[in-house]
Design a protein around this motif. Sequence first.
Motif, PDB file in Angstrom:
ATOM      1  N   VAL A   7      43.677 -12.615  37.648  1.00 55.95           N
ATOM      2  CA  VAL A   7      44.419 -11.371  37.872  1.00 55.95           C
ATOM      3  C   VAL A   7      45.916 -11.646  37.717  1.00 55.95           C
ATOM      4  CG1 VAL A   7      45.164  -9.831  39.722  1.00 55.95           C
ATOM      5  CG2 VAL A   7      42.726 -10.190  39.300  1.00 55.95           C
ATOM      6  N   ARG A   8      46.584 -10.724  37.040  1.00 51.98           N
ATOM      7  CA  ARG A   8      48.016 -10.858  36.798  1.00 51.98           C
ATOM      8  C   ARG A   8      48.787 -10.761  38.110  1.00 51.98           C
ATOM      9  NH1 ARG A   8      48.796  -9.068  31.720  1.00 51.98           N
ATOM     10  NH2 ARG A   8      47.045  -7.709  32.078  1.00 51.98           N
ATOM     11  N   ARG A   9      49.678 -11.737  38.367  1.00 54.97           N
ATOM     12  CA  ARG A   9      50.449 -11.671  39.615  1.00 54.97           C
ATOM     13  C   ARG A   9      51.949 -11.581  39.378  1.00 54.97           C
ATOM     14  NH1 ARG A   9      47.961 -12.190  44.748  1.00 54.97           N
ATOM     15  NH2 ARG A   9      45.731 -12.477  44.439  1.00 54.97           N
ATOM     16  N   TYR A  10      52.348 -11.563  38.137  1.00 55.12           N
ATOM     17  CA  TYR A  10      53.752 -11.319  37.763  1.00 55.12           C
ATOM     18  C   TYR A  10      54.713 -12.308  38.392  1.00 55.12           C
ATOM     19  CZ  TYR A  10      51.687  -7.005  36.214  1.00 55.12           C
ATOM     20  OH  TYR A  10      50.891  -6.088  35.614  1.00 55.12           O
ATOM     21  N   ARG A  11      54.315 -13.596  38.434  1.00 52.45           N
ATOM     22  CA  ARG A  11      55.244 -14.593  38.956  1.00 52.45           C
ATOM     23  C   ARG A  11      56.098 -15.163  37.854  1.00 52.45           C
ATOM     24  NH1 ARG A  11      51.744 -15.752  43.629  1.00 52.45           N
ATOM     25  NH2 ARG A  11      50.201 -16.803  42.359  1.00 52.45           N
TER      26      ARG A  11
ATOM     27  N   LEU B 286      55.993  -3.165  42.289  1.00 53.35           N
ATOM     28  CA  LEU B 286      54.809  -3.455  43.113  1.00 53.35           C
ATOM     29  C   LEU B 286      54.924  -2.769  44.472  1.00 53.35           C
ATOM     30  CD1 LEU B 286      54.230  -7.213  42.249  1.00 53.35           C
ATOM     31  CD2 LEU B 286      52.603  -5.366  41.896  1.00 53.35           C
TER      32      LEU B 286
ATOM     33  N   ALA C  20      38.450  -3.881  34.710  1.00 49.59           N
ATOM     34  CA  ALA C  20      38.612  -5.324  34.842  1.00 49.59           C
ATOM     35  C   ALA C  20      40.002  -5.681  35.370  1.00 49.59           C
ATOM     36  CB  ALA C  20      38.390  -5.998  33.492  1.00 49.59           C
TER      37      ALA C  20
ATOM     38  N   PHE D 299      45.442  -6.541  44.556  1.00 49.56           N
ATOM     39  CA  PHE D 299      45.199  -7.534  43.516  1.00 49.56           C
ATOM     40  C   PHE D 299      43.703  -7.724  43.238  1.00 49.56           C
ATOM     41  CE2 PHE D 299      49.618  -8.938  44.470  1.00 49.56           C
ATOM     42  CZ  PHE D 299      50.111  -8.784  43.186  1.00 49.56           C
TER      43      PHE D 299
ATOM     44  N   ARG E  46      63.918 -14.265  33.333  1.00 47.13           N
ATOM     45  CA  ARG E  46      62.770 -13.852  34.138  1.00 47.13           C
ATOM     46  C   ARG E  46      63.210 -13.222  35.456  1.00 47.13           C
ATOM     47  NH1 ARG E  46      57.327 -13.069  32.868  1.00 47.13           N
ATOM     48  NH2 ARG E  46      56.047 -13.399  34.698  1.00 47.13           N
TER      49      ARG E  46
ATOM     50  N   MET F  31      59.938  -5.950  38.766  1.00 46.88           N
ATOM     51  CA  MET F  31      58.509  -5.915  39.073  1.00 46.88           C
ATOM     52  C   MET F  31      58.267  -5.913  40.569  1.00 46.88           C
ATOM     53  SD  MET F  31      55.500  -5.583  38.144  1.00 46.88           S
ATOM     54  CE  MET F  31      55.491  -5.599  36.367  1.00 46.88           C
TER      55      MET F  31
ATOM     56  N   ASP G  12      47.689  -3.298  38.669  1.00 46.70           N
ATOM     57  CA  ASP G  12      47.887  -3.172  37.225  1.00 46.70           C
ATOM     58  C   ASP G  12      47.633  -1.745  36.768  1.00 46.70           C
ATOM     59  OD1 ASP G  12      48.657  -5.706  36.793  1.00 46.70           O
ATOM     60  OD2 ASP G  12      46.902  -6.357  35.677  1.00 46.70           O
TER      61      ASP G  12
ATOM     62  N   PHE H 239      63.273  -9.530  35.314  1.00 47.04           N
ATOM     63  CA  PHE H 239      61.929  -8.955  35.306  1.00 47.04           C
ATOM     64  C   PHE H 239      61.331  -9.011  36.701  1.00 47.04           C
ATOM     65  CE2 PHE H 239      57.382  -9.894  35.254  1.00 47.04           C
ATOM     66  CZ  PHE H 239      56.921  -8.688  34.776  1.00 47.04           C
ATOM     67  N   ARG H 240      61.480 -10.158  37.384  1.00 49.09           N
ATOM     68  CA  ARG H 240      60.877 -10.311  38.713  1.00 49.09           C
ATOM     69  C   ARG H 240      61.452  -9.301  39.686  1.00 49.09           C
ATOM     70  NH1 ARG H 240      61.186 -16.184  38.417  1.00 49.09           N
ATOM     71  NH2 ARG H 240      59.203 -16.938  37.621  1.00 49.09           N
TER      72      ARG H 240
ATOM     73  N   SER I 289      43.488  -5.264  37.800  1.00 53.69           N
ATOM     74  CA  SER I 289      43.654  -5.092  39.235  1.00 53.69           C
ATOM     75  C   SER I 289      44.093  -3.669  39.562  1.00 53.69           C
ATOM     76  CB  SER I 289      44.689  -6.091  39.766  1.00 53.69           C
ATOM     77  OG  SER I 289      45.971  -5.714  39.339  1.00 53.69           O
TER      78      SER I 289
END
Lengths: 373, 265
Positions: A369-373, B134, B97, B153, B123, B130, B102, B126-127, B99
């Motif tokens: 599963v994608r966790r975007y870390r 989330l 399939a 998740f 990055r 994101m 997602d 982006f973090r 999460s």
Amino acid sequence: MIAVWLSELVVFALVVAGILAERPAALAATGGALVAAAALLRFAPPLRTALAAGFARHRAAALAGGAVLALALPLALRASPYWTFVATLALLYVTIGQGLNLQIGTAGVINLAGAAFAGLGGYSVGLLTLSAGWPAWLALLMAPWIAVTVGAVLFVPILKTRGHYLALVTIAFGFIFNILMNNLEFTGGPQGLKNIPTLRLFGWAFTSKPALAGVELPAHANFYYAALLVAGLTTWALRRLHDSWLGLALNTLRDDEIAARCCGVSLTRGKLLAFSIGNLCIGLGGALYAVMVGFVSPPDFDFGYSLVMLSVVIIGGVDSIPGVVLGACLLLPLPERFRFLHEYRLLLYGAVIVVMLLYRPRGLWPAAVRRYR
Amino acid sequence: MSAMTAPILETRRLTVRFGGLVALDGVDVAVGPGETLGVIGPNGSGKTTFFNALTGLYTPAAGEIVFGGRRVTGLEAHAIARLGIARTFQASRLCLALSVFDNILIGMHARRTTGLADSVVRRWRFRREMGAALERAAHLLALFSRELPGRGFEPVGQLPQIDRRRVEICRALAAGPTLLLLDEPSAGMNPEETAELMRDLQIVRAEMPGLSVIIIEHDMFVIEGVSGRVVAFNYGRKIAEGSFAAVAAHEEVRQAYLGTERARA
């Protein structure tokens, strides 16, 4: 942390022993040890979960340990230029596999002409150096973009079609590429392009033998380290792209095109982007291959190699970045040990793919599963 | 429709044809800001076709769609979505399939500000984005259920039907739309689930008072409970419009649902 490094070291030692073992008895012993280790993991869940937790907790340490071992591999294989070459080939397939995985696994753009796009990279290097007189490093940088451009121009009209249509067209493209290379004058016809000049960086020719810590290595070790760098960078970049808005949008396009479009994802842009980034990696792998062997010909890029690239993705794990690395590292060296089977070992690929699709359809290392870390 | 401010969405003589079949025949519908419009009609009367035309999945043969003062007829689906129309589907269209998070995050696709370079080399940008996305996804889930954010998740395929419907509504809301299209949200639900859905829709209403909603429903209790104004479709035409009571009492609507006197005799 020590346990993580220790387990990595054990696997490394077993693999190297498996490669270098000449006598049947030694080979059987190391093969047996590898199978036993795998079975131990398979049937001892506590051990498996403990190891998985250890690797998850010490991710940086595990990666560093893996990097050290990957750097040390040519030292272990220094007696055998051939195996150094095979290891390099596996690394090229990591680069190619990551590109193909972005197309097939992440975006659902079924590309069955991987070898043709690698060939575009390889032939571009050959033509740019031999006919245009470019230095190898410049041709190496340019060639992948030719693969991208050809792919984008030819495939824009059909990227919108779904599933099988695109797959069929890519198969046709692969064959057309091969026929063209066989028949065109300027690509050397069936003889291909010979004597592609080797890579020269800062005065260092890649045909001279490097020495590491006072130990002389085969000339192929130069390309091993170059391929390791490229494979590492590609994997790093594509891992990050996968765990980002792009990866998510491509996954959604793959699973439900209409839902994706109604969320503002452009179908054409998404698929074209995946196709192009993928071809960039595939073309780069092919270009490095051409520089390494100094020779390209049509049979180097025929449909069979497209299937090998596809099996790297399927066996490793569709849409799984570490899976591709595992798939390439297993699928390239392993059949070399079965050379005594001659042409029949290609049957092995087919058998392995069928077994995988039946019993482990998500691959040896399934996508997480994608966790975007 | 009461004398109100400029409508957020207006269709004029909207027509969709499939070959010789006229699926939508000169439909005029307008929705004001913050209004909830119910759409009813028997199967095959053109309700979902209406949604598909609004979201750009079908190209209208004639007529026009004006959204937020802009003519959007003929735009591609993703372009219309970016202008602020979000929808759910009658048959769930989640990626099972992927999460839960997602499936909601894809709704924020058009609002992202970080690109490919930010995903790979810068990055941290982006973090940061994101992380906020989330949080927003978890906040949306928390509107409907206390336990859903904790399951963010997990693959969405592991959730029960009612929660999947909620995730789908969250995905639509995540886009920050000005118009939300709900295509028969109670499809396949039992009465208890439908009651929960009604409550969920009221939460959406309360949380986002400025949001305009068009809801297709077969369940008349849902329509009566959530919509202020109702239009009825039959054979691709709008046959009635007004309050729920007025539309339900309308002669042509009764005929469409129950058949004519002669047919019953």
